[in-house]
Design a protein around this motif. Structure first.
Motif, short mmCIF file in Angstrom:
data_model
loop_
_atom_site.label_atom_id
_atom_site.label_comp_id
_atom_site.label_asym_id
_atom_site.label_seq_id
_atom_site.Cartn_x
_atom_site.Cartn_y
_atom_site.Cartn_z
N LEU A 54 31.33 35.63 40.80
CA LEU A 54 31.39 36.35 42.07
C LEU A 54 30.66 35.61 43.18
CD1 LEU A 54 30.98 40.13 41.15
CD2 LEU A 54 32.99 38.98 42.03
N GLU A 55 29.50 35.04 42.83
CA GLU A 55 28.76 34.27 43.83
C GLU A 55 29.56 33.05 44.27
OE1 GLU A 55 25.03 33.47 41.92
OE2 GLU A 55 24.17 35.41 42.45
N SER A 58 32.35 34.28 46.43
CA SER A 58 31.79 34.71 47.72
C SER A 58 31.47 33.49 48.58
CB SER A 58 30.54 35.55 47.49
OG SER A 58 29.92 35.85 48.70
N GLN A 59 30.90 32.49 47.97
CA GLN A 59 30.56 31.28 48.72
C GLN A 59 31.84 30.58 49.19
OE1 GLN A 59 28.25 28.46 46.53
NE2 GLN A 59 27.71 27.28 48.33
N TRP A 61 34.78 32.00 49.71
CA TRP A 61 35.37 32.82 50.77
C TRP A 61 34.60 32.65 52.08
CZ3 TRP A 61 36.06 37.95 47.63
CH2 TRP A 61 37.16 37.81 46.78
#
Length: 144
Positions: A54-55, A58-59, A61
């Motif tokens: 997820l990190e 997220s990064q 994105w």
């Protein structure tokens, strides 16, 4: 306090059965606790992996969003630069046209005044000729 003592008391209180420490039900409890502990560790590992994924997403994105925002900003800056350039060129054309109009008007006025001055000069030459003729006639009449 041993967790098995609590379990033995709870079984006795709820079910009315006396269970000893060597009872197979406690072995089952031990196996169950071990399985829950191992399952919790496995779930924690999976949660950590999921968190890392997820990190990373997220990064990625965030980077994609920043790149898109930069492209949009650069495109809008280029468009505004082009628009400003067009406005400046149009303003320069209008100013040049206005200047040409003013110069033409001043040159027209100067040409008209020069024409008037030329007419006045011819009138002065004519008047001088008339005066010269009159002086010649007066001189001729005096001499005669």
């Amino acid at each position: 306090m041993d967790p098995f003592d609590d379990l033995i008391r709870e079984i006795g209180a709820k079910h009315g059965i006396a269970v000893g420490r060597d009872d197979p039900i406690l072995v089952l409890q031990t196996i169950n606790l071990r399985l829950m502990h191992d399952s919790a560790k496995a779930q924690q590992v999976q949660l950590d992996q999921y968190k890392e994924e997820l990190e990373g997403l997220s990064q990625r994105w965030g980077n994609d969003a920043r790149d898109k925002a930069e492209r949009i900003l650069n495109a809008s800056l280029a468009a505004s630069k082009d628009a400003m350039q067009k406005v400046m060129e149009e303003g320069a054309r209008r100013a040049a046209a206005a200047l040409v109009g003013e110069v033409n008007a001043l040159l027209g006025a100067a040409a008209a005044r020069a024409g008037d001055a030329r007419k006045l000069a011819w009138l002065n030459v004519f008047a001088s000729c008339v005066t010269l003729c009159a002086a010649a006639i007066v001189l001729w009449s005096v001499v005669r």
